[in-house]
Design a protein around this motif. Structure first.
Motif, PDB file in Angstrom:
ATOM      1  N   THR A  85      11.387 -10.827  -6.299  1.00  0.00           N
ATOM      2  CA  THR A  85      10.369 -10.034  -6.969  1.00  0.00           C
ATOM      3  C   THR A  85       9.653 -10.881  -8.020  1.00  0.00           C
ATOM      4  N   SER A  94       7.306 -13.036  -6.332  1.00  0.00           N
ATOM      5  CA  SER A  94       6.147 -12.298  -5.871  1.00  0.00           C
ATOM      6  C   SER A  94       5.112 -12.210  -6.971  1.00  0.00           C
ATOM      7  N   TYR A 102       7.389 -13.312   0.892  1.00  0.00           N
ATOM      8  CA  TYR A 102       5.932 -13.474   0.760  1.00  0.00           C
ATOM      9  C   TYR A 102       5.290 -12.146   0.380  1.00  0.00           C
ATOM     10  N   THR A 103       4.013 -12.198   0.053  1.00  0.00           N
ATOM     11  CA  THR A 103       3.259 -10.952  -0.200  1.00  0.00           C
ATOM     12  C   THR A 103       1.964 -10.981   0.614  1.00  0.00           C
ATOM     13  N   TYR A 104       1.459  -9.800   0.879  1.00  0.00           N
ATOM     14  CA  TYR A 104       0.114  -9.670   1.454  1.00  0.00           C
ATOM     15  C   TYR A 104      -0.814  -9.300   0.299  1.00  0.00           C
ATOM     16  N   THR A 105      -2.002  -9.870   0.301  1.00  0.00           N
ATOM     17  CA  THR A 105      -3.033  -9.400  -0.632  1.00  0.00           C
ATOM     18  C   THR A 105      -4.235  -8.964   0.191  1.00  0.00           C
ATOM     19  N   SER A 151       1.422 -13.727  -6.487  1.00  0.00           N
ATOM     20  CA  SER A 151       0.155 -12.984  -6.434  1.00  0.00           C
ATOM     21  C   SER A 151      -0.807 -13.400  -7.545  1.00  0.00           C
ATOM     22  N   ASN A 186      -1.526  -5.369  -3.294  1.00  0.00           N
ATOM     23  CA  ASN A 186      -0.458  -6.352  -3.092  1.00  0.00           C
ATOM     24  C   ASN A 186       0.743  -5.649  -2.488  1.00  0.00           C
ATOM     25  N   ARG A 187       1.344  -6.275  -1.520  1.00  0.00           N
ATOM     26  CA  ARG A 187       2.492  -5.649  -0.863  1.00  0.00           C
ATOM     27  C   ARG A 187       3.517  -6.739  -0.577  1.00  0.00           C
ATOM     28  N   MET A 188       4.793  -6.460  -0.882  1.00  0.00           N
ATOM     29  CA  MET A 188       5.835  -7.481  -0.717  1.00  0.00           C
ATOM     30  C   MET A 188       6.463  -7.397   0.679  1.00  0.00           C
ATOM     31  N   SER A 189       6.899  -8.546   1.180  1.00  0.00           N
ATOM     32  CA  SER A 189       7.466  -8.581   2.533  1.00  0.00           C
ATOM     33  C   SER A 189       8.704  -7.694   2.643  1.00  0.00           C
TER      34      SER A 189
END
Ligand code: CUO
Length: 686
Positions: free
Chosen positions: A677, A680, A471-474, A684, A531-534
């Motif tokens: 990736t 991801s 997952y990613t955080y936005t 996003s 954006n940051r990837m898990s």
């Protein structure tokens, strides 16, 4: 394996160490020529070992080669420290290799691996060598011995490359008739146990000062174990179990049983079990030079409480020293564990370590049955046992007592002028936003280093473990300053409801905060989308550091062609355990994001040149811990007046989002890094 020369795997090749005859154990020296001709050496496959004058090894040699080895035992600590010092003192790598080859078949095997690993990690000339995971050297600490007989059978019948991995069932230590078994998949996870072993290798509590005296090691002892407990408690709540109870009364019987079902191959014995209702008692075991009364532990505990309540500690010289807000927790961490950096190990004792021992010997406190310690006596296995968490919850409560005595963070310490966080979100490839998805995965471990069989070559065990979707955080942040600024993004998640279904108070949520990531970002003027990837998490080490999947069978999965190519340090939380299991219905949690002012967090030092994996739990090699804030900031202290909920706690540079952790009871293959990736990128965009 006294009849075999030393094998040093190099890539996929096995290399023979060409040792001088007198390096073989005495009984094999008369038949040296036979052994050497059987093995055969050539410049292609062998490394000549230089003959050196062997230093005095009498202290480490005083422990039997096949005896149990426990770092918690003061007598064993002395031997191991001596051996570490000898390894560190070897002038060159060539000399170190020579001494290691000499020691390997003489010294207690676990002490040998421990001391050599520490030396490799700390010598300037070897610190970049990857040390093999302990699961490959001592697979018997991670799986039951029936696996090894099956592995040998497979190796006999099938050539390397065609061998079928041996499946290890998920449920083999108990059944769900014991409610505690519901979280066995977590306690017995190989990656979690490897992390714990590796952490204690990087931060030993005794040994030469150069190895022990690291930046904020006492505080990290507190924080890393505190985070383990927060994660374990969240896992318990997901599995309908109450949060873990502290082991406060040493004289109460312990209802939580544990039957490890592990055998120590070298020692030829099984780890003792601890049936339900066992009580702790005073220890008097002459052969271990061990005499501890429960009253000693109680006295140490009271003195530590005294230090906390008076904000001052007594040192070895008998004088009193004040502890301050900045360094107090570090002093306490070293005092409680205890490490040799404790202000006084005589006065404050060795509370945490001795607790491990009284639990580990409760089945044979006076050695009348000639039994050795149970798994609580070994940091490689201790986390499998439910009592580990009860003991550590007690240890953690000492630190909480201290932290709660500190003033709350003021608004000024929390806000980041001009910076606000307007939105935070979790994206996955699934349809639901703000959802973390967990499932099972099967992964492989190469057993061939740790087992003695011919024909040699890789043979794998296949384990089932928890895993989660990528997952990613936005994060949307605004910077109204007139210039670009740097921020530290701090991401936590925490349960919303307690074991009875009631909303948790702020203070309870604070204690259950799980750190998920921490990183630095530049914030340009105006709006910023981060954006940051898990799999970039500052806590974790990559999947490949834990498992050695059979790449040739799954070419698609081969992100990294060889083990050596992949530069990592083994310390760090395993990537596959980053996310709690959640529930099938969806487990509600709060996600909290803060962007703090990097100017206040910054540590002025050179950039780290080694790997940065697992930095939140393991620090940076040869450098200071790269965040000046207290570990756990901003949740390590009580809240300011008027804060009753996470909502109340928020300042503009923080935000909150309810998330769901959903468990899907299926076995899914692990996605390769490249696929993750790609996912991801598309996640996003949506
Ligand atoms: Cu890590 Cu008790 O400190 O095991």
């Amino acid at each position: 394996r006294p009849h075999e020369p030393v094998y040093v795997p190099k890539g996929n090749k096995q290399v023979v160490l060409d040792v001088p005859t007198n390096y073989l154990p005495e009984k094999y020296q008369p038949v040296a020529s036979e052994i050497f001709s059987r093995v055969g050496t050539s410049s292609e496959t062998s490394i000549p070992i230089k003959q050196i004058a062997i230093p005095d090894l009498s202290l480490p040699l005083s422990l039997g080669r096949r005896d149990g080895f426990s770092l918690f035992l003061p007598a064993h600590q002395k031997m191991a420290s001596n051996l570490v010092e000898i390894f560190l003192g070897m002038r060159t790598v060539e000399d170190l290799l020579s001494l290691a080859a000499y020691c390997r078949d003489r010294i207690n095997s676990q002490m040998f691996v421990y001391a050599l690993s520490i030396a490799i990690l700390h010598r300037p000339d070897t610190k970049n060598l990857p040390i093999p995971q302990l699961s490959e050297i001592f697979p018997d600490k991670y799986m039951d011995s029936s696996i090894f007989n099956r592995a040998k059978e497979e190796a006999n019948v099938m050539p390397t490359g065609s061998r079928i991995p041996i499946e290890i069932p998920l449920d083999y230590t108990a059944t769900d008739a014991d409610p505690e078994h519901r979280v066995a998949y977590w306690r017995e996870d190989i990656g979690i146990n490897l992390h714990h072993w590796h952490w204690h290798l990087v931060y030993p509590f005794s040994g030469p000062m150069v190895v022990v005296n690291k930046d904020r090691r006492g505080e990290l002892f507190y924080y890393m174990h505190h985070q383990i407990l927060a994660r374990y408690n969240a896992e318990r709540l997901c599995n309908n179990l109450p949060r873990v109870r502290r082991l406060t009364n040493l004289r109460d019987p312990i209802p939580e049983a544990y039957f490890p079902k592990l055998d120590q191959i070298v020692a030829g014995r099984s780890w003792p079990a601890r049936p339900a209702g066992y009580s702790l008692s005073d220890l008097d075991r002459k052969s271990d030079q061990l005499k501890i009364d429960l009253a000693d532990l109680e006295r140490f505990r009271d003195r530590i409480f005294d230090a906390i309540h008076t904000n001052s500690v007594r040192n070895n010289a008998g004088s009193t020293v004040r502890i301050d807000e900045k360094t107090g927790i570090d002093v306490l961490g070293n005092m409680v564990e205890a490490s040799i950096l404790s202000p006084s190990r005589t006065f404050y004792g060795d509370l945490h370590n001795l607790g491990h021992l009284v639990i580990a010997y409760c089945h044979d406190p006076d050695h009348r049955y000639l039994e050795s310690f149970s798994i609580m006596g070994d940091s490689t296995t201790a986390m499998r046992d439910p009592v580990f968490y009860r003991w550590h919850a007690f240890i953690d409560s000492l630190f909480t007592e201290y932290k709660d005595s500190l003033p709350a963070y003021t608004l000024q310490q929390l806000v980041f002028p001009g910076v606000s966080v307007s939105n935070i979100r979790i994206n996955t490839s699934g349809a639901n936003p703000n959802t973390l998805n967990s499932h099972w995965t099967k992964s492989d471990i190469d057993l061939s280093r740790g087992l003695d069989f011919t024909p040699r070559g890789s043979i794998f065990a296949r384990v089932q473990h928890l895993n989660h979707d990528f997952y990613t955080y936005t994060i949307t942040a605004n910077n109204s300053n007139n210039k670009e600024v740097l921020g530290t993004v701090r991401i936590f998640i925490t349960p919303k409801f307690d074991e009875t279904g009631r909303q948790l108070t702020f203070n309870d949520q604070r204690m259950l905060m799980i750190e998920m990531d921490k990183f630095t970002v530049p914030l340009s003027r105006g709006q910023n989308i981060i954006n940051r990837m898990s799999n970039e998490s500052a806590l974790t080490i990559p999947f490949e550091a834990t498992f050695r999947n059979v790449d040739e069978n799954r070419p698609d999965e081969g992100d990294f062609q060889s083990f050596d190519e992949f530069n990592y340090c083994g310390c760090g939380w395993p990537q596959h355990m980053l996310v709690p299991k959640g529930t099938k219905q969806g487990y509600p949690m709060d996600m909290f994001v803060m962007i703090s002012n990097y100017e206040l967090d910054r540590v002025n030092q050179a950039d780290s040149r080694g790997c940065r994996d697992g930095v939140s739990f393991c620090g940076l090699r040869d450098l200071k811990y790269p965040d000046t804030q207290s570990m756990g900031f901003p949740f390590d202290r009580v809240a300011r007046v008027g804060v009753n909920s996470l909502h109340d706690f928020l300042t503009p540079n923080m935000n909150l989002q309810q998330i769901t952790v959903r468990f899907n009871d299926v076995i899914k293959p692990r996605l390769s890094y490249k696929k993750q990736t790609n996912e991801s990128a598309s996640a996003s965009l949506t």
